[in-house]
Design a protein around this motif. Structure first.
Motif, PDB file in Angstrom:
ATOM      1  N   MET A   1       0.857  -1.179   0.000  1.00  0.00           N
ATOM      2  CA  MET A   1       0.000   0.000   0.000  1.00  0.00           C
ATOM      3  C   MET A   1       0.896   1.232   0.000  1.00  0.00           C
ATOM      4  N   LEU A   2       0.738   2.081  -1.014  1.00  0.00           N
ATOM      5  CA  LEU A   2       1.627   3.222  -1.187  1.00  0.00           C
ATOM      6  C   LEU A   2       0.826   4.518  -1.298  1.00  0.00           C
ATOM      7  N   PRO A   3       0.370   5.075  -0.183  1.00  0.00           N
ATOM      8  CA  PRO A   3      -0.357   6.346  -0.240  1.00  0.00           C
ATOM      9  C   PRO A   3       0.577   7.480  -0.643  1.00  0.00           C
ATOM     10  N   CYS A   4       0.029   8.447  -1.364  1.00  0.00           N
ATOM     11  CA  CYS A   4       0.855   9.557  -1.863  1.00  0.00           C
ATOM     12  C   CYS A   4       0.427  10.911  -1.302  1.00  0.00           C
ATOM     13  N   GLU A   5      -0.504  10.927  -0.357  1.00  0.00           N
ATOM     14  CA  GLU A   5      -0.910  12.200   0.243  1.00  0.00           C
ATOM     15  C   GLU A   5       0.275  12.841   0.955  1.00  0.00           C
ATOM     16  N   LEU A   6       0.310  14.185   0.934  1.00  0.00           N
ATOM     17  CA  LEU A   6       1.387  14.902   1.598  1.00  0.00           C
ATOM     18  C   LEU A   6       1.091  14.987   3.093  1.00  0.00           C
ATOM     19  N   LEU A   7       1.174  13.829   3.730  1.00  0.00           N
ATOM     20  CA  LEU A   7       0.978  13.714   5.170  1.00  0.00           C
ATOM     21  C   LEU A   7       2.174  12.989   5.766  1.00  0.00           C
ATOM     22  N   GLU A   8       2.605  13.435   6.907  1.00  0.00           N
ATOM     23  CA  GLU A   8       3.711  12.760   7.581  1.00  0.00           C
ATOM     24  C   GLU A   8       3.272  11.361   8.004  1.00  0.00           C
ATOM     25  N   ARG A   9       4.113  10.363   7.737  1.00  0.00           N
ATOM     26  CA  ARG A   9       3.839   8.963   8.057  1.00  0.00           C
ATOM     27  C   ARG A   9       2.508   8.530   7.441  1.00  0.00           C
ATOM     28  N   ASN A  10       2.325   8.812   6.144  1.00  0.00           N
ATOM     29  CA  ASN A  10       1.038   8.541   5.504  1.00  0.00           C
ATOM     30  C   ASN A  10       0.695   7.049   5.450  1.00  0.00           C
ATOM     31  N   LEU A  45       6.816   9.633  -0.063  1.00  0.00           N
ATOM     32  CA  LEU A  45       6.762  11.067  -0.354  1.00  0.00           C
ATOM     33  C   LEU A  45       6.944  11.281  -1.846  1.00  0.00           C
ATOM     34  N   VAL A  46       5.999  11.975  -2.463  1.00  0.00           N
ATOM     35  CA  VAL A  46       6.107  12.349  -3.870  1.00  0.00           C
ATOM     36  C   VAL A  46       6.568  13.801  -3.953  1.00  0.00           C
ATOM     37  N   ASP A  47       7.610  14.044  -4.729  1.00  0.00           N
ATOM     38  CA  ASP A  47       8.115  15.397  -4.942  1.00  0.00           C
ATOM     39  C   ASP A  47       7.984  15.709  -6.430  1.00  0.00           C
ATOM     40  N   ARG A  48       6.909  16.376  -6.801  1.00  0.00           N
ATOM     41  CA  ARG A  48       6.687  16.782  -8.178  1.00  0.00           C
ATOM     42  C   ARG A  48       5.608  17.853  -8.212  1.00  0.00           C
ATOM     43  N   ILE A  49       5.808  18.877  -9.005  1.00  0.00           N
ATOM     44  CA  ILE A  49       4.809  19.932  -9.146  1.00  0.00           C
ATOM     45  C   ILE A  49       3.831  19.531 -10.240  1.00  0.00           C
ATOM     46  N   TRP A  81      10.186   9.950  -6.018  1.00  0.00           N
ATOM     47  CA  TRP A  81       9.282   9.202  -5.132  1.00  0.00           C
ATOM     48  C   TRP A  81      10.163   8.472  -4.127  1.00  0.00           C
ATOM     49  N   ALA A  82      10.170   8.960  -2.898  1.00  0.00           N
ATOM     50  CA  ALA A  82      10.939   8.328  -1.826  1.00  0.00           C
ATOM     51  C   ALA A  82      10.003   7.437  -1.021  1.00  0.00           C
ATOM     52  N   ILE A  83      10.403   6.175  -0.873  1.00  0.00           N
ATOM     53  CA  ILE A  83       9.562   5.195  -0.187  1.00  0.00           C
ATOM     54  C   ILE A  83      10.352   4.586   0.968  1.00  0.00           C
ATOM     55  N   GLU A  84       9.782   4.622   2.148  1.00  0.00           N
ATOM     56  CA  GLU A  84      10.442   4.073   3.327  1.00  0.00           C
ATOM     57  C   GLU A  84      10.206   2.567   3.360  1.00  0.00           C
ATOM     58  N   GLY A  85      11.219   1.819   2.921  1.00  0.00           N
ATOM     59  CA  GLY A  85      11.066   0.370   2.859  1.00  0.00           C
ATOM     60  C   GLY A  85      12.352  -0.300   2.433  1.00  0.00           C
ATOM     61  N   ASP A  86      12.388  -1.614   2.559  1.00  0.00           N
ATOM     62  CA  ASP A  86      13.566  -2.401   2.193  1.00  0.00           C
ATOM     63  C   ASP A  86      13.798  -2.324   0.687  1.00  0.00           C
ATOM     64  N   LEU A 119      10.410  23.454  -0.508  1.00  0.00           N
ATOM     65  CA  LEU A 119       9.543  23.638  -1.672  1.00  0.00           C
ATOM     66  C   LEU A 119       8.151  24.113  -1.255  1.00  0.00           C
ATOM     67  N   ASN A 120       7.481  23.332  -0.410  1.00  0.00           N
ATOM     68  CA  ASN A 120       6.128  23.717  -0.004  1.00  0.00           C
ATOM     69  C   ASN A 120       6.144  24.998   0.828  1.00  0.00           C
ATOM     70  N   GLY A 121       7.172  25.148   1.667  1.00  0.00           N
ATOM     71  CA  GLY A 121       7.279  26.368   2.463  1.00  0.00           C
ATOM     72  C   GLY A 121       7.433  27.598   1.591  1.00  0.00           C
ATOM     73  N   SER A 122       8.207  27.481   0.515  1.00  0.00           N
ATOM     74  CA  SER A 122       8.376  28.601  -0.410  1.00  0.00           C
ATOM     75  C   SER A 122       7.059  28.973  -1.068  1.00  0.00           C
ATOM     76  N   HIS A 123       6.309  27.961  -1.482  1.00  0.00           N
ATOM     77  CA  HIS A 123       5.005  28.222  -2.081  1.00  0.00           C
ATOM     78  C   HIS A 123       4.100  28.980  -1.108  1.00  0.00           C
ATOM     79  N   THR A 124       4.034  28.500   0.130  1.00  0.00           N
ATOM     80  CA  THR A 124       3.147  29.103   1.120  1.00  0.00           C
ATOM     81  C   THR A 124       3.610  30.505   1.495  1.00  0.00           C
ATOM     82  N   LEU A 125       4.901  30.731   1.501  1.00  0.00           N
ATOM     83  CA  LEU A 125       5.450  32.060   1.782  1.00  0.00           C
ATOM     84  C   LEU A 125       5.092  33.035   0.669  1.00  0.00           C
ATOM     85  N   LEU A 126       5.111  32.534  -0.546  1.00  0.00           N
ATOM     86  CA  LEU A 126       4.949  33.369  -1.735  1.00  0.00           C
ATOM     87  C   LEU A 126       3.497  33.725  -2.038  1.00  0.00           C
ATOM     88  N   ALA A 127       2.591  32.765  -1.829  1.00  0.00           N
ATOM     89  CA  ALA A 127       1.230  32.919  -2.344  1.00  0.00           C
ATOM     90  C   ALA A 127       0.488  34.160  -1.828  1.00  0.00           C
TER      91      ALA A 127
END
Length: 316
Positions: A1-10, A45-49, A81-86, A119-127
């Motif tokens: 199971m590979l959730p992609c929501e931007l949530l910590e420990r998704n 974690l997915v990192d893509r705009i 796509w960084a995945i915490e796993g073996d 990345l996300n912090g820059s977006h939120t700072l800028l908007a």
């Protein structure tokens, strides 16, 4: 199971919800044991705009192709796509072997934190500041000398120094983020980024503000300016079910967020506009609102004073 929501420990969260619903629905105990024992819920974690359907270009593209694709989407070439796993899982699910930029990692924390903060912090700072200044897209801000310098300073001098990781690696990532923001084919609307800005500021920029202050004894100027812009951005009035703010030039924009948060700011700004409270009291009420920030920020030395100085230059 590979959730992609931007949530910590998704992955952990998804597993908890699956088991919770299983209990709520009185599913058999062997099923729940199977879920827990024989299934992998991996944090990732997915990192893509990705900016969505290209409405302004779709007709031209469809005419060129000779067919319509209503599921068309726009994304930048960069992807991670960084995945915490073996890493051996890649033998069963050969994402990395297929040439995709997938990394199987022991600890997702550095990837999560650098993306959320930089990345996300820059977006939120800028908007909010960008919308208030009449800008519509991230690319416009990057092409604007003042905003470009502002964002560069925030990343290099405030956000990255507050991260507990190799500074050279973080600088390389920060430079790549700014380069990605320059992509002329990605029309990333500041209005989309501004959705739920309060919770985004809390998760993406507030930790930098606090950790910078703890390490230096002073406040990060760019983050404070962004905080001030955020408060000014929520100076709204309700019109036909929407909450409308006005830019520095008087142009309307729509604010979308948790209704309780919006109504709080609406009330505070209304009291200020009626002359019932001074600006400093509005700021103190905002900083001490634990519903917004999960804590009382009025205890941070000099934060209210510095926000007040910036806000005085942002109001009529």
């Amino acid at each position: 199971m590979l959730p992609c929501e931007l949530l910590e420990r998704n992955g952990d969260s998804l597993k908890q919800y699956v088991l919770k619903h299983s209990r709520d629905w009185d599913l058999p105990k062997p099923f729940m044991e199977w879920v827990d024992r024989d299934n992998l819920f991996l944090n990732s974690l997915v990192d893509r705009i990705v900016t969505g359907f290209p409405a302004n270009e779709s007709d031209t593209l469809f005419a060129e192709w000779g067919y319509k694709d209503t599921l068309l989407n726009t994304a930048e070439p960069y992807h991670l796509w960084a995945i915490e796993g073996d890493p051996c899982i890649d033998q069963r699910l050969p994402l990395q072997q297929s040439g995709l930029n997938v990394r199987w990692v022991k600890d997702l924390t550095p990837y999560q934190m650098r993306k959320v903060r930089i990345l996300n912090g820059s977006h939120t700072l800028l908007a909010p500041l960008g919308i208030l200044s009449g800008l519509e897209e991230v690319k416009q801000a990057i092409d604007h000398p003042e905003f470009n310098q502002f964002l560069s300073n925030a990343i290099e001098k405030e956000i990255i120094p507050s991260l507990p990781f190799d500074q050279n690696e973080m600088m390389q990532y920060g430079e790549s983020v700014l380069e990605r923001f320059k992509n002329p084919f990605v029309h990333h609307l500041l209005a989309d980024i501004s959705l739920n800005s309060i919770s985004k500021f809390k998760a993406r920029l507030l930790p930098t503000l606090e950790e910078y202050h703890e390490a230096n004894g002073t406040l990060p100027d760019c983050i404070v300016r962004g905080f001030s812009g955020l408060i000014r951005f929520y100076r709204v009035n309700e019109m036909k079910g929407s909450y409308i703010g006005k830019s520095f030039a008087g142009k309307d924009y729509i604010v979308k967020d948790d209704i309780k948060a919006i109504e709080f700011f609406q009330e505070q700004w209304l009291r200020y506009d009626k002359g019932e409270v001074p600006l400093r009291q509005l700021i103190e009420a905002t900083l001490s609102n634990q519903y917004l920030w999960g804590k009382d920020l009025s205890d941070i030395p000099n934060l209210g004073n510095e926000i007040c100085q910036y806000l005085e230059g942002m109001i009529d």
